[in-house]
Design a protein around this motif. Structure first.
Motif, PDB file in Angstrom:
ATOM      1  N   SER A 160       9.105  11.584  18.920  1.00 10.82           N
ATOM      2  CA  SER A 160       8.278  11.489  20.131  1.00 10.82           C
ATOM      3  C   SER A 160       8.428  12.701  21.045  1.00 10.82           C
ATOM      4  CB  SER A 160       8.604  10.208  20.902  1.00 10.82           C
ATOM      5  OG  SER A 160       9.957  10.189  21.310  1.00 10.82           O
ATOM      6  N   PHE A 161       9.451  13.490  20.843  1.00 10.15           N
ATOM      7  CA  PHE A 161       9.670  14.676  21.673  1.00 10.15           C
ATOM      8  C   PHE A 161       8.726  15.825  21.331  1.00 10.15           C
ATOM      9  CE2 PHE A 161      12.318  15.156  17.954  1.00 10.15           C
ATOM     10  CZ  PHE A 161      12.123  16.477  17.592  1.00 10.15           C
ATOM     11  N   VAL A 162       8.159  15.832  20.136  1.00 13.85           N
ATOM     12  CA  VAL A 162       7.375  16.985  19.659  1.00 13.85           C
ATOM     13  C   VAL A 162       6.190  17.317  20.584  1.00 13.85           C
ATOM     14  CG1 VAL A 162       6.013  17.923  17.733  1.00 13.85           C
ATOM     15  CG2 VAL A 162       8.166  16.729  17.278  1.00 13.85           C
ATOM     16  N   PRO A 163       5.351  16.351  20.981  1.00 11.37           N
ATOM     17  CA  PRO A 163       4.259  16.719  21.896  1.00 11.37           C
ATOM     18  C   PRO A 163       4.748  17.294  23.232  1.00 11.37           C
ATOM     19  CG  PRO A 163       3.860  14.563  20.928  1.00 11.37           C
ATOM     20  CD  PRO A 163       5.259  14.946  20.554  1.00 11.37           C
ATOM     21  N   PHE A 164       5.864  16.797  23.735  1.00 12.51           N
ATOM     22  CA  PHE A 164       6.412  17.330  24.994  1.00 12.51           C
ATOM     23  C   PHE A 164       6.840  18.790  24.820  1.00 12.51           C
ATOM     24  CE2 PHE A 164       7.021  12.751  25.459  1.00 12.51           C
ATOM     25  CZ  PHE A 164       6.610  12.532  26.760  1.00 12.51           C
ATOM     26  N   VAL A 165       7.479  19.080  23.690  1.00 10.88           N
ATOM     27  CA  VAL A 165       7.942  20.451  23.425  1.00 10.88           C
ATOM     28  C   VAL A 165       6.757  21.404  23.317  1.00 10.88           C
ATOM     29  CG1 VAL A 165       9.099  21.934  21.729  1.00 10.88           C
ATOM     30  CG2 VAL A 165      10.100  19.722  22.329  1.00 10.88           C
TER      31      VAL A 165
END
Length: 150
Positions: free
Chosen positions: A96-101
């Motif tokens: 779930s962190f990928v879009p934020f990164v």
């Protein structure tokens, strides 16, 4: 104490980095994000830049902004959002962190290109980074989907 739902945590974190952490019960981390927000905001003169941008004075925004400090903002902002999301109530989907990164990367690139005239328009140090968030999140979701499929 009831935990905050993910949407509420993200929306408060958008309002001010650190608020989502405070709602999640992580007071020290929330205060740290608020302090970082204030330091970066004051040193980059970001509130003044936002005001100029919203009033349509892009030249005034360029003349005011301190890029050396503002370059820290996208990563701190997006990480605070992710952290608030991660620790709020509910399932944390895989990667779930990928879009934020990718959102942080694209906003940073938008900030770097903000002095350029694109399609005959000078977007400035607020609008171009904000516009770059959309493809950043989109590409982040696509990459997350591809990584999960494999």
């Amino acid at each position: 104490m009831k935990k905050t739902v993910k949407l509420e945590a993200i929306l408060w974190s958008i309002a001010l980095p650190g608020f989502g952490q405070i709602l999640n019960g992580h007071l020290l981390k929330g205060i740290l994000f608020i302090i970082l927000e204030i330091i970066i905001n004051v040193r980059s003169l970001f509130n003044q830049v936002i005001m100029y941008s919203f009033l349509g004075d892009i030249t005034g925004a360029y003349g005011t902004v301190n890029y050396q400090w503002l370059m820290f903002y996208p990563c701190v902002y997006m990480y605070a959002m992710y952290d608030a999301y991660k620790f709020a109530e509910g399932e944390n989907p895989r990667l779930s962190f990928v879009p934020f990164v990718f959102g942080a990367y694209f906003v940073t690139v938008g900030l770097m290109y903000s002095p350029k005239i694109i399609f005959g328009i000078s977007f400035g140090p607020v609008w171009l980074p904000m516009l770059c968030l959309i493809p950043g999140l989109g590409i982040g979701f696509i990459i997350r989907y591809i990584l999960i499929k494999e």
